[in-house]
Design a protein around this motif. Sequence first.
Motif, PDB file in Angstrom:
ATOM      1  N   MET A  45       0.844  -1.207   0.000  1.00  0.00           N
ATOM      2  CA  MET A  45       0.000   0.000   0.000  1.00  0.00           C
ATOM      3  C   MET A  45       0.874   1.249   0.000  1.00  0.00           C
ATOM      4  O   MET A  45       0.590   2.222  -0.709  1.00  0.00           O
ATOM      5  N   GLN A  46       1.939   1.228   0.803  1.00  0.00           N
ATOM      6  CA  GLN A  46       2.853   2.378   0.835  1.00  0.00           C
ATOM      7  C   GLN A  46       3.525   2.568  -0.524  1.00  0.00           C
ATOM      8  O   GLN A  46       3.615   3.686  -1.037  1.00  0.00           O
ATOM      9  N   ILE A 132      -3.092  -0.058 -11.352  1.00  0.00           N
ATOM     10  CA  ILE A 132      -2.189  -0.718 -12.298  1.00  0.00           C
ATOM     11  C   ILE A 132      -0.831  -0.061 -12.148  1.00  0.00           C
ATOM     12  O   ILE A 132      -0.709   1.162 -12.290  1.00  0.00           O
ATOM     13  N   PHE A 133       0.190  -0.854 -11.839  1.00  0.00           N
ATOM     14  CA  PHE A 133       1.517  -0.308 -11.549  1.00  0.00           C
ATOM     15  C   PHE A 133       2.569  -1.121 -12.289  1.00  0.00           C
ATOM     16  O   PHE A 133       2.404  -2.322 -12.518  1.00  0.00           O
ATOM     17  N   LYS A 134       3.660  -0.450 -12.639  1.00  0.00           N
ATOM     18  CA  LYS A 134       4.763  -1.152 -13.293  1.00  0.00           C
ATOM     19  C   LYS A 134       6.074  -0.771 -12.610  1.00  0.00           C
ATOM     20  O   LYS A 134       6.346   0.411 -12.390  1.00  0.00           O
ATOM     21  N   SER A 135       6.869  -1.768 -12.263  1.00  0.00           N
ATOM     22  CA  SER A 135       8.200  -1.529 -11.683  1.00  0.00           C
ATOM     23  C   SER A 135       9.260  -1.879 -12.717  1.00  0.00           C
ATOM     24  O   SER A 135       9.257  -2.990 -13.256  1.00  0.00           O
ATOM     25  N   GLU A 136      10.109  -0.923 -13.012  1.00  0.00           N
ATOM     26  CA  GLU A 136      11.165  -1.121 -14.006  1.00  0.00           C
ATOM     27  C   GLU A 136      12.558  -1.018 -13.395  1.00  0.00           C
ATOM     28  O   GLU A 136      13.499  -1.648 -13.862  1.00  0.00           O
ATOM     29  N   THR A 137      12.696  -0.207 -12.361  1.00  0.00           N
ATOM     30  CA  THR A 137      13.999   0.083 -11.774  1.00  0.00           C
ATOM     31  C   THR A 137      14.277  -0.859 -10.614  1.00  0.00           C
ATOM     32  O   THR A 137      13.515  -0.909  -9.653  1.00  0.00           O
ATOM     33  N   LYS A 138      15.358  -1.599 -10.705  1.00  0.00           N
ATOM     34  CA  LYS A 138      15.756  -2.516  -9.642  1.00  0.00           C
ATOM     35  C   LYS A 138      17.037  -2.006  -8.985  1.00  0.00           C
ATOM     36  O   LYS A 138      17.895  -1.396  -9.630  1.00  0.00           O
ATOM     37  N   GLU A 139      17.171  -2.270  -7.678  1.00  0.00           N
ATOM     38  CA  GLU A 139      18.304  -1.785  -6.910  1.00  0.00           C
ATOM     39  C   GLU A 139      18.892  -2.919  -6.078  1.00  0.00           C
ATOM     40  O   GLU A 139      18.280  -3.980  -5.915  1.00  0.00           O
ATOM     41  N   THR A 140      20.091  -2.675  -5.558  1.00  0.00           N
ATOM     42  CA  THR A 140      20.757  -3.609  -4.658  1.00  0.00           C
ATOM     43  C   THR A 140      20.715  -3.042  -3.248  1.00  0.00           C
ATOM     44  O   THR A 140      21.067  -1.880  -3.035  1.00  0.00           O
ATOM     45  N   PHE A 141      20.293  -3.860  -2.285  1.00  0.00           N
ATOM     46  CA  PHE A 141      20.185  -3.415  -0.902  1.00  0.00           C
ATOM     47  C   PHE A 141      21.111  -4.247  -0.018  1.00  0.00           C
ATOM     48  O   PHE A 141      21.236  -5.468  -0.192  1.00  0.00           O
ATOM     49  N   ASN A 158      18.508  -6.934  -7.488  1.00  0.00           N
ATOM     50  CA  ASN A 158      17.261  -6.816  -8.254  1.00  0.00           C
ATOM     51  C   ASN A 158      16.046  -6.674  -7.352  1.00  0.00           C
ATOM     52  O   ASN A 158      14.989  -7.275  -7.582  1.00  0.00           O
ATOM     53  N   ALA A 159      16.212  -5.859  -6.310  1.00  0.00           N
ATOM     54  CA  ALA A 159      15.114  -5.617  -5.377  1.00  0.00           C
ATOM     55  C   ALA A 159      14.439  -4.294  -5.723  1.00  0.00           C
ATOM     56  O   ALA A 159      14.960  -3.474  -6.483  1.00  0.00           O
ATOM     57  N   ILE A 160      13.274  -4.074  -5.133  1.00  0.00           N
ATOM     58  CA  ILE A 160      12.477  -2.887  -5.425  1.00  0.00           C
ATOM     59  C   ILE A 160      12.509  -1.942  -4.236  1.00  0.00           C
ATOM     60  O   ILE A 160      12.310  -2.360  -3.098  1.00  0.00           O
ATOM     61  N   ASN A 161      12.755  -0.684  -4.505  1.00  0.00           N
ATOM     62  CA  ASN A 161      12.689   0.361  -3.484  1.00  0.00           C
ATOM     63  C   ASN A 161      11.240   0.812  -3.360  1.00  0.00           C
ATOM     64  O   ASN A 161      10.686   1.383  -4.301  1.00  0.00           O
ATOM     65  N   ILE A 162      10.606   0.552  -2.212  1.00  0.00           N
ATOM     66  CA  ILE A 162       9.174   0.855  -2.076  1.00  0.00           C
ATOM     67  C   ILE A 162       8.905   2.349  -1.994  1.00  0.00           C
ATOM     68  O   ILE A 162       7.746   2.761  -1.961  1.00  0.00           O
ATOM     69  N   ASN A 163       9.932   3.172  -1.982  1.00  0.00           N
ATOM     70  CA  ASN A 163       9.752   4.625  -1.998  1.00  0.00           C
ATOM     71  C   ASN A 163       9.898   5.205  -3.401  1.00  0.00           C
ATOM     72  O   ASN A 163       9.889   6.421  -3.574  1.00  0.00           O
ATOM     73  N   LYS A 164      10.035   4.334  -4.418  1.00  0.00           N
ATOM     74  CA  LYS A 164      10.256   4.814  -5.784  1.00  0.00           C
ATOM     75  C   LYS A 164       9.377   4.030  -6.764  1.00  0.00           C
ATOM     76  O   LYS A 164       9.848   3.101  -7.430  1.00  0.00           O
ATOM     77  N   LEU A 165       8.114   4.402  -6.845  1.00  0.00           N
ATOM     78  CA  LEU A 165       7.226   3.787  -7.830  1.00  0.00           C
ATOM     79  C   LEU A 165       7.527   4.362  -9.209  1.00  0.00           C
ATOM     80  O   LEU A 165       7.595   5.572  -9.387  1.00  0.00           O
TER      81      LEU A 165
END
Length: 351
Positions: A45-46, A132-141, A158-165
């Motif tokens: 949700m965030q 409807i959402f699309k995630s394209e940018t992956k990051e390393t944490f 290849n993780a997703i930053n939940i602060n960057k939709l």
Amino acid sequence: MVTFFEASLDTISVHHVGNPLQDERYALSDAPLALKDEIIPRLLMQYFLSPFEKTNEVYHLMHPGDDLHLNEIYHYCTEIFGDNSKFHQMSEQIAKHLYSVSSHPKIKAGEIYVAYFNSVQLEGELLDAIGIFKSETKETFLKVYPQDNGFNVDYEENAININKLDKGCLIFNTQAEEGYKVTAIDQTNRNQEAVYWKDEFLKLKIRNDNFNQTNNTLSIYKNFVTEKLDDEFEMSKADKIDLLNRSMKYFKEKDTFELDEFTGEVLGNDQAIESFKNYKNQYEQEFETKIPDTFEISDNAVKKQARVYKSVLKLDRNFHIYIHGDKELIEKGFDEEKHMNYYKVYFKEEE
């Protein structure tokens, strides 16, 4: 404009969409995502909804032929709103449709999430919404965790930053006959390839409300001053900045926009007034959007435009002059000995 403190995530399906020009395919999941605890839905949700808290534009889905059912997203969402058991089936169709319009070589592959939310608030009304959402940018944490008598470090690729939709839209179950109310964002592509999300995938048209009437009028006037006036008048940059400042002052002080009052107070020149009205008419015809001569001014739109209205006079790389008030207190001249332009500024005291 969008708040979600009362919202809940009902269902979500995840698929993968590639770029057909890169010989990439799409991959569809067999069933909706299993949400087994309270933490994942809260994080989702965030990730999905927080970016929409700062959006003001509200759109409608449309189709050039005026038959809304020919708009694929409208058709699929109508099916879901009418029968929630079709949710996953329609999410697959949405993913296939996104794949079919991902034809620009710079469009990145990524996951598409189709979600059903309950009680999302838009313009003071609690509504169900399809996201409807699309995630394209992956990051390393990096992950740091205690181990034995110390700590250890691991990482997640290849993780997703939940602060960057990257991209998203919310289609609200209201005003179906007009194409539903829709909010949309695209935070990764702002050039030509970005057209596919709002124009080709969703097929959106801006709702002609007070926000967009105010926003469009200020944009038209800014373009008129910065691009058109030079064709008919000899104007310095200081004069242009003064005209922009006067228009912003009008919109900040008035509750209602009146075209004749605005042009008289801000432009004050019959030839310039006629030129601006013609410029406005050309915009309305080109974009098929009628802006009335009178409308209530939206404070949110004024605040948005104030960020791009420039009042800075840049002189080579040495000086910046911020012009906020009376342009009569600044004079431009030319120094014959130094062969350079100059500005003379009058003031009563330093601060």
